[in-house]
Scaffold this active site. Structure first.
Site, mmCIF file in Angstrom:
data_model
loop_
_atom_site.group_PDB
_atom_site.id
_atom_site.type_symbol
_atom_site.label_atom_id
_atom_site.label_comp_id
_atom_site.label_asym_id
_atom_site.label_seq_id
_atom_site.Cartn_x
_atom_site.Cartn_y
_atom_site.Cartn_z
ATOM 1 N N THR A 178 0.847 -1.177 0.000
ATOM 2 C CA THR A 178 0.000 0.000 0.000
ATOM 3 C C THR A 178 0.885 1.229 0.000
ATOM 4 O O THR A 178 2.072 1.149 0.349
ATOM 5 C CB THR A 178 -0.926 0.035 1.234
ATOM 6 O OG1 THR A 178 -1.556 1.321 1.337
ATOM 7 C CG2 THR A 178 -0.137 -0.200 2.508
ATOM 8 N N TYR A 191 -0.476 -0.201 11.313
ATOM 9 C CA TYR A 191 -0.632 -0.653 9.933
ATOM 10 C C TYR A 191 0.475 -0.078 9.050
ATOM 11 O O TYR A 191 1.118 -0.807 8.293
ATOM 12 C CB TYR A 191 -2.008 -0.233 9.419
ATOM 13 C CG TYR A 191 -2.299 -0.630 7.997
ATOM 14 C CD1 TYR A 191 -2.526 -1.966 7.665
ATOM 15 C CD2 TYR A 191 -2.359 0.328 6.989
ATOM 16 C CE1 TYR A 191 -2.802 -2.334 6.354
ATOM 17 C CE2 TYR A 191 -2.634 -0.042 5.674
ATOM 18 C CZ TYR A 191 -2.855 -1.367 5.360
ATOM 19 O OH TYR A 191 -3.117 -1.728 4.066
#
Length: 311
Positions: A178, A191
């Site tokens: 990501t 995260y």
């Protein structure tokens, strides 16, 4: 002359559109042919992106190994793929029960896969776990779970498969990451940290295994949205931070990302960032103008807090 230009311009645009369409179709067909008969392992194949990757690689004639932590969902995916497949050009997928966050069972799973097919041509590390909240409210146990799923899980699978690729001097490892592996987003500290760690690991791995003709690729969308996304009124959609990082408002669709993963495998791309210009610019601003980047981030946090207080 003006009338001629008026007539020629639409024809020119139509011709360019046709060329672009033909080019994309040729690339799509070449991408499928590039994975035919290849042994492709997909982790978390039962997720939205995992299902779409399974679909495009299965249609391309790959010998799929689908990994997931729910046997019922794996069987449902298997049946869905078989129901629309042409048996003359596709292979029956192999199902493997695997919880990517349970790294103690990865070696056994890798052995099972290698015993079944003898090799792995492409490994797609797709599994991921998300958490959102202020740093002080996220427990250390949850931080560890995020790291197990997003970092230790993928690298453990990779290390289990890598010796076979090195000995055969061929193979490709894909990390679906990501943009948060490049820049940190507030309220997603654990995260973002796990994605930064994974990005760093696979960047180093790419350089280490190049001499063995093993390719390492990373595909980093802004974020992957679900199939059905409903706009939530009253949240901080209008804030500068949300605008700064959204990808066409709701992120990249799983179908879009899966097709990009297929292109990445066929072309052996090293890194792909799937984002509109603003998030891409944010990565460069973070690198070359960090103080400006941090100021924008701080503004976004303050605005979020203000909007929450007004509720």
């Amino acid at each position: 002359m003006g009338v001629l230009a008026f007539l020629v311009l639409p024809l020119l645009l139509f011709g360019i559109s046709g060329i672009i369409y033909i080019y994309r179709e040729v690339v799509r067909l070449m991408s499928k042919s590039a994975v035919r008969n290849k042994v492709v392992v997909i982790t978390d194949a039962i997720s939205g992106l995992g299902k779409e990757c399974s679909r495009v690689f299965h249609a391309g004639g790959a010998r799929l190994v689908l990994c997931g932590k729910s046997w019922e969902k794996l069987e449902a995916l298997h049946d869905a793929l078989i129901s629309v497949a042409d048996p003359s050009v596709t292979f029956t997928p192999k199902l493997v029960l695997l919880d990517i966050s349970d790294i103690t069972c990865v070696q056994d799973v890798a052995k099972e896969i290698l015993d079944s097919y003898g090799c792995v041509d492409v490994l797609i590390n797709n599994a991921s776990m998300k958490v959102k909240g202020p740093v002080q409210s996220v427990t250390l146990d949850l931080d560890k779970k995020i790291m197990d799923a997003n970092y230790f899980g993928p690298i453990t699978v990779t290390k289990a498969i890598l010796p076979d690729m090195i000995s055969r001097r061929t193979g490709q490892i894909v990390l679906v990451n990501t943009i948060q592996g490049k820049i940190g987003v507030p309220f997603r500290a654990a995260y973002a940290a796990s994605k930064h760690a994974a990005q760093g690991f696979f960047d180093c791995l790419r350089a280490e295994v190049e001499e063995f003709d093993v390719s390492v690729s990373t595909v980093s969308p802004t974020f992957i949205r679900s199939y059905h996304v409903q706009h939530e009124p009253g949240n901080w959609e209008a804030s500068i931070w949300k605008f700064f990082f959204r990808k066409l408002a709701y992120g990249a669709h799983p179908v879009e990302v899966a097709e990009e993963v297929l292109r990445t495998v066929s072309r052996k791309k090293q890194e792909v960032m799937m984002a509109n210009p603003i998030p891409k610019a944010a990565v460069y601003v973070r690198t070359f103008f960090p103080e400006l980047f941090f100021a924008v981030v701080a503004c976004g946090v303050k605005e979020k807090q203000r909007l929450e207080e007004e509720k």
